[in-house]
Design an enzyme around this catalytic site. Structure first.
Site, PDB file in Angstrom:
ATOM      1  N   GLY A  94      18.464   1.943   1.064  1.00 52.66           N
ATOM      2  CA  GLY A  94      18.229   3.383   1.039  1.00 52.66           C
ATOM      3  C   GLY A  94      19.139   4.114   2.012  1.00 52.66           C
ATOM      4  O   GLY A  94      19.880   3.512   2.795  1.00 52.66           O
ATOM      5  N   ASP A  95      19.110   5.448   1.927  1.00 52.12           N
ATOM      6  CA  ASP A  95      19.902   6.318   2.818  1.00 52.12           C
ATOM      7  C   ASP A  95      21.407   6.108   2.649  1.00 52.12           C
ATOM      8  O   ASP A  95      22.178   6.328   3.574  1.00 52.12           O
ATOM      9  CB  ASP A  95      19.511   6.091   4.294  1.00 52.12           C
ATOM     10  CG  ASP A  95      18.014   6.155   4.511  1.00 52.12           C
ATOM     11  OD1 ASP A  95      17.407   7.164   4.120  1.00 52.12           O
ATOM     12  OD2 ASP A  95      17.448   5.189   5.072  1.00 52.12           O
ATOM     13  N   HIS A 117      16.822  12.921   0.607  1.00 50.65           N
ATOM     14  CA  HIS A 117      18.265  13.008   0.524  1.00 50.65           C
ATOM     15  C   HIS A 117      18.720  14.409   0.888  1.00 50.65           C
ATOM     16  O   HIS A 117      18.012  15.385   0.680  1.00 50.65           O
ATOM     17  CB  HIS A 117      18.787  12.608  -0.862  1.00 50.65           C
ATOM     18  CG  HIS A 117      18.041  13.214  -2.000  1.00 50.65           C
ATOM     19  ND1 HIS A 117      16.948  12.605  -2.578  1.00 50.65           N
ATOM     20  CD2 HIS A 117      18.214  14.376  -2.665  1.00 50.65           C
ATOM     21  CE1 HIS A 117      16.487  13.362  -3.559  1.00 50.65           C
ATOM     22  NE2 HIS A 117      17.228  14.443  -3.623  1.00 50.65           N
ATOM     23  N   LYS A 123      -3.026   3.490  -9.356  1.00 54.05           N
ATOM     24  CA  LYS A 123      -2.425   3.489 -10.701  1.00 54.05           C
ATOM     25  C   LYS A 123      -2.569   2.103 -11.330  1.00 54.05           C
ATOM     26  O   LYS A 123      -3.008   1.973 -12.481  1.00 54.05           O
ATOM     27  CB  LYS A 123      -0.952   3.895 -10.628  1.00 54.05           C
ATOM     28  CG  LYS A 123      -0.209   3.825 -11.953  1.00 54.05           C
ATOM     29  CD  LYS A 123       1.250   4.247 -11.794  1.00 54.05           C
ATOM     30  CE  LYS A 123       2.000   4.144 -13.117  1.00 54.05           C
ATOM     31  NZ  LYS A 123       3.406   4.641 -13.003  1.00 54.05           N
ATOM     32  N   ARG A 135      -5.945   1.134 -12.448  1.00 56.53           N
ATOM     33  CA  ARG A 135      -6.429   2.013 -13.526  1.00 56.53           C
ATOM     34  C   ARG A 135      -7.518   2.978 -13.050  1.00 56.53           C
ATOM     35  O   ARG A 135      -8.384   3.380 -13.818  1.00 56.53           O
ATOM     36  CB  ARG A 135      -6.922   1.186 -14.721  1.00 56.53           C
ATOM     37  CG  ARG A 135      -5.839   0.273 -15.290  1.00 56.53           C
ATOM     38  CD  ARG A 135      -6.347  -0.610 -16.393  1.00 56.53           C
ATOM     39  NE  ARG A 135      -7.389  -1.515 -15.972  1.00 56.53           N
ATOM     40  CZ  ARG A 135      -7.194  -2.644 -15.274  1.00 56.53           C
ATOM     41  NH1 ARG A 135      -5.979  -3.005 -14.920  1.00 56.53           N
ATOM     42  NH2 ARG A 135      -8.208  -3.409 -14.943  1.00 56.53           N
ATOM     43  N   THR A 177       9.194  -0.609  -0.972  1.00 57.25           N
ATOM     44  CA  THR A 177       8.403   0.499  -1.486  1.00 57.25           C
ATOM     45  C   THR A 177       7.501  -0.033  -2.599  1.00 57.25           C
ATOM     46  O   THR A 177       7.422  -1.247  -2.807  1.00 57.25           O
ATOM     47  CB  THR A 177       9.310   1.661  -1.950  1.00 57.25           C
ATOM     48  OG1 THR A 177       8.504   2.825  -2.184  1.00 57.25           O
ATOM     49  CG2 THR A 177      10.105   1.308  -3.202  1.00 57.25           C
ATOM     50  N   THR A 200      13.320  11.862   5.759  1.00 56.75           N
ATOM     51  CA  THR A 200      11.880  12.010   5.542  1.00 56.75           C
ATOM     52  C   THR A 200      11.086  11.769   6.822  1.00 56.75           C
ATOM     53  O   THR A 200      10.136  12.488   7.119  1.00 56.75           O
ATOM     54  CB  THR A 200      11.410  11.023   4.449  1.00 56.75           C
ATOM     55  OG1 THR A 200      12.076  11.355   3.230  1.00 56.75           O
ATOM     56  CG2 THR A 200       9.908  11.116   4.225  1.00 56.75           C
ATOM     57  N   ASP A 229      34.223   7.494   6.709  1.00 55.00           N
ATOM     58  CA  ASP A 229      34.749   8.166   7.897  1.00 55.00           C
ATOM     59  C   ASP A 229      34.057   7.716   9.184  1.00 55.00           C
ATOM     60  O   ASP A 229      34.649   7.791  10.273  1.00 55.00           O
ATOM     61  CB  ASP A 229      34.614   9.690   7.755  1.00 55.00           C
ATOM     62  CG  ASP A 229      33.183  10.122   7.421  1.00 55.00           C
ATOM     63  OD1 ASP A 229      32.677   9.692   6.368  1.00 55.00           O
ATOM     64  OD2 ASP A 229      32.586  10.870   8.213  1.00 55.00           O
TER      65      ASP A 229
END
EC number: 6.3.4.4
Length: 423
Positions: free
Chosen positions: A15-16, A44, A143, A146, A238, A299, A332
């Site tokens: 990530g990032d 982001h 989720k 259910r 995650t 975040t 850079d």
């Protein structure tokens, strides 16, 4: 390289990587920009004409007025945060009306989920995952069991009974740690629904219909493949599938429609939170990368851990996603370092292992084999062609292509949207 109708941008590390910058660059040419997984745990930053936008759930296409933005069924949505992002964008001159569609199948992140996230991390103590405490794991948990509540459920009164069951379940598990004013929650979501209703839609039909009409679609992956619930450094991951597979399940697009997959790779490696990191540099090099690269989470505000570029990890990432091309960002940041190291092999007991290991126990034992290449002193932030780069910087990029076997099409050389080399 022929331009694809459907493209996906994937974070190829932890990530990032600067996915938002490539997405911003590409959304100028597409009709639809879509998020397929995750929630406001992602983050982001995009810089447009000197104005900085920090997005978490919102697709980056929102800064392009001709682009429609879709938040797919695989996403999880904290509705107050959703509106906060909209309000912040509009304060900076972005018009969002009629340009965002939220899947009626996406699951709702309640404050309850965020409370549970914090309680779970507290239970784990020094073995915590290092989550953002945004409630993402708990909502994907409801989720999968259910017992979750979807955006479209708010349109019908039965959601209240199901929410009450969810609260009872969590109260049984966590006791006094879970306190919910039920009537206040009901009233809160009835009020939120008044504003939310125009955004709700059938995104599965919408995005497939857009494809059938020949519209160009960009899928914006959140998090990264090494945080994937299946392929990442589990359990320090995650709670969703962050690669190209997640786009199929999180939007309802068949695999053959995703014609191009672009992997975004930082010119070095970073990660936030706990978990293994074979090339981490707990020394002056790591501190330099952190300070020069401004490596602080969008975040969380947490400092990112920094280390050398890991091509074993990137090769594994490429194996899973079959990148059509790569975007190397923040090249850079490496300017000024005398020499650079690139991880090219993992060994255990002196023997090379074929790929990135699945177990943390094995990963903890790996010996990293580095290839050392010369650095460069020149400031490359004004480079706009590959030939503008110092020879050693060109060699560094070519080494990535050579070992991974995927072309580097874009190179980021600064934070602005104009600081991008296209090959």
């Amino acid at each position: 390289m022929a331009e694809a109708q459907v493209m996906m941008v994937v974070g190829s590390q932890w990530g990032d990587e600067g996915k938002g910058k490539l997405v911003d660059f590409l959304t100028d040419k597409v009709d639809v920009c879509a998020r397929c997984q995750g929630g406001n745990n992602a983050g982001h930053t995009i810089v447009v004409d000197g104005v900085k936008f920090d997005f978490h759930l919102m697709p980056s296409g929102v800064v392009h007025e001709k682009c429609m933005n879709v938040i797919g069924n695989g996403c999880v949505v904290h509705i107050p945060s959703f509106f906060e992002e909209i309000d912040n964008a509009e304060k900076k001159g972005i018009k969002t009306e009629g340009r965002i569609m939220l899947s009626d199948r996406a699951h709702i992140v309640f404050d309850l989920h965020q409370t549970v996230d914090g309680l779970k991390e507290k239970e784990l103590a020094d073995k915590n995952i290092g989550t953002t405490k945004k409630g993402i794991g708990p909502v994907y948990g409801t989720k999968a069991s259910r017992s979750g509540i979807r955006i479209g459920d708010l349109l019908f009164p039965e959601w209240k009974e199901r929410f009450a069951k969810m609260v009872r379940s969590k109260s049984t598990r966590y006791g006094d740690g879970v306190v919910v004013d039920m009537e206040a929650e009901y009233a809160k979501y009835e009020e939120l629904l008044k504003r939310l209703r125009p955004y709700i839609g059938d995104t599965v039909w919408y995005i497939n219909n857009a494809f059938n009409e020949g519209k160009k679609i960009l899928i914006e992956g959140a998090n990264a493949i090494m945080l994937d619930i299946d392929f990442g450094t589990y359990p320090f991951v995650t709670s969703s599938n962050t690669g190209t597979g997640g786009a199929c399940t999180g939007l309802g697009l068949s695999p053959n429609k995703i014609q191009a997959r672009y992997g975004v790779v930082k010119a070095y490696t970073t990660r936030v939170g706990s978990g293994p990191f074979p090339t981490e540099q707990l020394n002056e090099i790591g501190e330099t990368l952190q300070s020069v690269g401004h490596e602080v989470g969008t975040t969380t505000g947490r400092k990112r851990r920094c280390g050398w570029l890991d091509l074993v990890l990137l090769g594994y990432s490429h194996m899973i996603n079959d990148y059509s091309a790569l975007c190397v960002t923040k090249l850079d940041v490496l300017s000024g370092l005398e020499e650079l190291k690139i991880a090219v092999e993992y060994r255990i007991d002196g023997k090379k292992i074929p790929s990135f290991p699945g177990s943390l126990e094995t990963l903890a034992k790996v010996e990293v084999v580095y290839e050392t290449v010369p650095g460069w002193k020149e400031d490359i932030t004004s480079a706009r062609s590959f030939e503008d780069l110092p020879t050693n910087a060109q060699t560094y990029v070519n080494k990535i292509e050579e070992i991974i076997g995927s072309p580097v099409k874009w190179i980021g050389v600064g934070p602005g949207r104009e600081a991008m080399i296209v090959r």
